[in-house]
Design a protein around this motif. Structure first.
Motif, PDB file in Angstrom:
ATOM      1  N   VAL A   3      58.883   6.255  34.667  1.00 25.42           N
ATOM      2  CA  VAL A   3      59.737   5.748  33.427  1.00 25.42           C
ATOM      3  C   VAL A   3      58.796   6.118  32.234  1.00 25.42           C
ATOM      4  O   VAL A   3      57.660   5.863  32.284  1.00 25.42           O
ATOM      5  N   HIS A   4      59.465   6.732  31.154  1.00 23.77           N
ATOM      6  CA  HIS A   4      58.924   6.985  29.994  1.00 23.77           C
ATOM      7  C   HIS A   4      59.052   6.110  28.992  1.00 23.77           C
ATOM      8  O   HIS A   4      60.135   5.297  28.795  1.00 23.77           O
ATOM      9  N   GLY A   5      58.310   5.905  27.851  1.00 19.34           N
ATOM     10  CA  GLY A   5      58.464   4.733  26.704  1.00 19.34           C
ATOM     11  C   GLY A   5      58.881   5.919  25.832  1.00 19.34           C
ATOM     12  O   GLY A   5      58.515   6.818  25.518  1.00 19.34           O
ATOM     13  N   VAL A   6      59.517   5.130  24.774  1.00 17.91           N
ATOM     14  CA  VAL A   6      59.974   6.074  23.614  1.00 17.91           C
ATOM     15  C   VAL A   6      59.465   5.321  22.315  1.00 17.91           C
ATOM     16  O   VAL A   6      59.710   3.939  22.136  1.00 17.91           O
ATOM     17  N   TYR A   7      59.104   5.819  21.593  1.00 19.16           N
ATOM     18  CA  TYR A   7      58.560   5.565  20.126  1.00 19.16           C
ATOM     19  C   TYR A   7      58.936   6.279  19.113  1.00 19.16           C
ATOM     20  O   TYR A   7      58.917   7.565  19.141  1.00 19.16           O
ATOM     21  N   GLU A   8      59.386   5.608  18.040  1.00 17.59           N
ATOM     22  CA  GLU A   8      59.848   6.157  16.753  1.00 17.59           C
ATOM     23  C   GLU A   8      58.746   6.310  16.048  1.00 17.59           C
ATOM     24  O   GLU A   8      58.175   5.321  15.635  1.00 17.59           O
ATOM     25  N   TYR A   9      58.444   7.509  15.511  1.00 19.75           N
ATOM     26  CA  TYR A   9      57.689   7.426  14.205  1.00 19.75           C
ATOM     27  C   TYR A   9      57.985   7.841  12.990  1.00 19.75           C
ATOM     28  O   TYR A   9      58.851   8.806  12.836  1.00 19.75           O
ATOM     29  N   GLN A  10      57.961   7.004  11.912  1.00 21.11           N
ATOM     30  CA  GLN A  10      58.094   7.464  10.580  1.00 21.11           C
ATOM     31  C   GLN A  10      56.843   8.070   9.977  1.00 21.11           C
ATOM     32  O   GLN A  10      56.130   7.210   9.979  1.00 21.11           O
ATOM     33  N   VAL A  11      57.011   8.869   9.271  1.00 22.26           N
ATOM     34  CA  VAL A  11      55.978   9.881   8.809  1.00 22.26           C
ATOM     35  C   VAL A  11      55.930   9.988   7.210  1.00 22.26           C
ATOM     36  O   VAL A  11      56.848  10.465   6.789  1.00 22.26           O
ATOM     37  N   GLU A  12      54.904   9.536   6.704  1.00 28.00           N
ATOM     38  CA  GLU A  12      54.594   9.718   5.191  1.00 28.00           C
ATOM     39  C   GLU A  12      53.403  10.445   4.902  1.00 28.00           C
ATOM     40  O   GLU A  12      52.484  10.264   5.422  1.00 28.00           O
ATOM     41  N   MET A  13      53.631  11.700   4.181  1.00 28.47           N
ATOM     42  CA  MET A  13      52.410  12.661   4.021  1.00 28.47           C
ATOM     43  C   MET A  13      52.176  12.908   2.690  1.00 28.47           C
ATOM     44  O   MET A  13      52.919  13.030   1.896  1.00 28.47           O
ATOM     45  N   ALA A  14      50.800  12.761   2.270  1.00 27.13           N
ATOM     46  CA  ALA A  14      50.287  13.208   0.893  1.00 27.13           C
ATOM     47  C   ALA A  14      49.460  14.400   0.957  1.00 27.13           C
ATOM     48  O   ALA A  14      48.663  14.256   1.572  1.00 27.13           O
ATOM     49  N   LEU A  15      49.865  15.251   0.464  1.00 26.15           N
ATOM     50  CA  LEU A  15      48.980  16.635   0.322  1.00 26.15           C
ATOM     51  C   LEU A  15      48.149  16.633  -1.060  1.00 26.15           C
ATOM     52  O   LEU A  15      48.779  16.513  -2.102  1.00 26.15           O
ATOM     53  N   HIS A  16      46.963  16.965  -0.977  1.00 28.49           N
ATOM     54  CA  HIS A  16      46.038  17.057  -2.058  1.00 28.49           C
ATOM     55  C   HIS A  16      45.673  18.583  -2.256  1.00 28.49           C
ATOM     56  O   HIS A  16      44.920  19.074  -1.383  1.00 28.49           O
ATOM     57  N   GLY A  17      46.224  19.104  -3.499  1.00 29.52           N
ATOM     58  CA  GLY A  17      45.894  20.474  -3.671  1.00 29.52           C
ATOM     59  C   GLY A  17      44.533  20.955  -4.319  1.00 29.52           C
ATOM     60  O   GLY A  17      43.812  20.140  -4.986  1.00 29.52           O
ATOM     61  N   HIS A  18      43.923  22.007  -4.272  1.00 29.25           N
ATOM     62  CA  HIS A  18      42.837  22.629  -4.798  1.00 29.25           C
ATOM     63  C   HIS A  18      43.117  22.518  -6.498  1.00 29.25           C
ATOM     64  O   HIS A  18      43.981  23.035  -6.903  1.00 29.25           O
ATOM     65  N   ASP A  19      42.006  22.299  -7.204  1.00 26.77           N
ATOM     66  CA  ASP A  19      42.115  22.474  -8.699  1.00 26.77           C
ATOM     67  C   ASP A  19      43.629  22.036  -9.441  1.00 26.77           C
ATOM     68  O   ASP A  19      43.883  22.745 -10.302  1.00 26.77           O
ATOM     69  N   GLY A  20      44.162  20.957  -8.666  1.00 29.58           N
ATOM     70  CA  GLY A  20      45.435  20.436  -9.546  1.00 29.58           C
ATOM     71  C   GLY A  20      46.702  21.628  -9.553  1.00 29.58           C
ATOM     72  O   GLY A  20      47.421  21.445 -10.161  1.00 29.58           O
ATOM     73  N   ILE A  21      46.433  22.212  -8.065  1.00 29.52           N
ATOM     74  CA  ILE A  21      47.650  23.076  -8.092  1.00 29.52           C
ATOM     75  C   ILE A  21      48.884  22.453  -8.025  1.00 29.52           C
ATOM     76  O   ILE A  21      49.723  23.127  -8.392  1.00 29.52           O
ATOM     77  N   TYR A  22      49.087  21.028  -7.724  1.00 30.42           N
ATOM     78  CA  TYR A  22      50.439  20.580  -7.708  1.00 30.42           C
ATOM     79  C   TYR A  22      50.682  20.161  -9.191  1.00 30.42           C
ATOM     80  O   TYR A  22      51.994  19.840  -9.388  1.00 30.42           O
ATOM     81  N   ASN A  23      49.975  20.099  -9.885  1.00 28.92           N
ATOM     82  CA  ASN A  23      50.111  19.705 -11.336  1.00 28.92           C
ATOM     83  C   ASN A  23      51.455  20.665 -12.329  1.00 28.92           C
ATOM     84  O   ASN A  23      52.112  19.945 -12.818  1.00 28.92           O
ATOM     85  N   LYS A  24      51.208  21.509 -11.680  1.00 33.32           N
ATOM     86  CA  LYS A  24      52.282  22.681 -12.419  1.00 33.32           C
ATOM     87  C   LYS A  24      53.704  22.081 -11.965  1.00 33.32           C
ATOM     88  O   LYS A  24      54.701  22.637 -12.630  1.00 33.32           O
ATOM     89  N   CYS A  25      53.915  21.791 -10.820  1.00 30.44           N
ATOM     90  CA  CYS A  25      55.100  21.082 -10.222  1.00 30.44           C
ATOM     91  C   CYS A  25      55.741  20.052 -11.204  1.00 30.44           C
ATOM     92  O   CYS A  25      56.840  20.261 -11.786  1.00 30.44           O
ATOM     93  N   TYR A  26      54.787  19.103 -11.824  1.00 26.10           N
ATOM     94  CA  TYR A  26      55.389  18.173 -12.919  1.00 26.10           C
ATOM     95  C   TYR A  26      55.314  18.593 -14.408  1.00 26.10           C
ATOM     96  O   TYR A  26      56.009  18.153 -14.922  1.00 26.10           O
ATOM     97  N   THR A  27      54.438  19.498 -14.459  1.00 34.21           N
ATOM     98  CA  THR A  27      54.142  19.902 -16.262  1.00 34.21           C
ATOM     99  C   THR A  27      55.017  20.897 -16.330  1.00 34.21           C
ATOM    100  O   THR A  27      55.437  21.090 -17.513  1.00 34.21           O
ATOM    101  N   ASN A  28      55.359  21.956 -15.567  1.00 35.50           N
ATOM    102  CA  ASN A  28      56.198  23.164 -15.792  1.00 35.50           C
ATOM    103  C   ASN A  28      57.384  23.082 -14.918  1.00 35.50           C
ATOM    104  O   ASN A  28      58.188  24.160 -15.063  1.00 35.50           O
ATOM    105  N   GLY A  29      57.384  22.448 -13.986  1.00 38.37           N
ATOM    106  CA  GLY A  29      58.736  22.327 -13.132  1.00 38.37           C
ATOM    107  C   GLY A  29      58.623  23.669 -12.065  1.00 38.37           C
ATOM    108  O   GLY A  29      59.644  24.146 -11.580  1.00 38.37           O
ATOM    109  N   ASP A  30      57.532  24.059 -11.844  1.00 40.96           N
ATOM    110  CA  ASP A  30      56.985  25.389 -11.091  1.00 40.96           C
ATOM    111  C   ASP A  30      56.500  24.978  -9.768  1.00 40.96           C
ATOM    112  O   ASP A  30      55.328  24.619  -9.743  1.00 40.96           O
ATOM    113  N   ASN A  31      57.222  25.187  -8.623  1.00 41.34           N
ATOM    114  CA  ASN A  31      56.585  24.859  -7.442  1.00 41.34           C
ATOM    115  C   ASN A  31      56.427  26.185  -6.578  1.00 41.34           C
ATOM    116  O   ASN A  31      56.069  26.252  -5.367  1.00 41.34           O
TER     117      ASN A  31
END
Length: 133
Positions: A3-31
């Motif tokens: 008999v197997h057990g079943v678990y639901e995983y809800q995942v939330e992820m935060a990725l941290h980029g080098h040298d503010g690489i993700y900032n351009k997403c918010y400041t310039n709309g460039d992903n």
């Protein structure tokens, strides 16, 4: 069979980029060159299928490790929260249903895992607690 057990995983992820690489997403709309949310979602499914994690904590660390190995030029750290909810076999009369499930209870377990650069040991935020929805 077993008999197997079943678990639901809800995942939330935060990725941290080098040298503010993700900032351009918010400041310039460039992903350009960043990891899209659909890519993250698909990678979570792939890691779940490929890894042999048996706990939310292990799964969170496996996800962090996978992203840091896959995207070393973009990422310097990853943080994952996994909320686990147990499901049980649905009852039909007095017998368990062959393939139907229902939530076991309203309680869930939340685990936060984080990894800093691969040269260091994993750093885990051992925030392990029961939460009710």
């Amino acid at each position: 069979g077993p008999v197997h057990g079943v678990y639901e995983y809800q995942v939330e992820m935060a990725l941290h980029g080098h040298d503010g690489i993700y900032n351009k997403c918010y400041t310039n709309g460039d992903n350009t060159g960043l990891i899209a949310t659909d890519t993250q979602k698909n990678a979570i499914y792939a890691v779940a299928k490929r890894m042999s994690s048996t706990t939310p904590k292990e799964f969170g660390l496996d996800l962090c490790r996978d992203f840091l190995i896959e995207y070393p030029s973009i990422l310097e750290a990853a943080k994952v929260e996994v909320v686990s909810t147990k499901w049980s076999w649905a009852a039909v009369g007095d017998a368990p249903h062959d393939y139907g499930f229902e939530k076991y209870s309203s309680e869930s377990t939340a685990v936060m895992s984080a990894l800093l650069p691969l040269e260091t040991d994993p750093i885990e935020f051992s925030i392990i607690s029961k939460i009710k929805k």
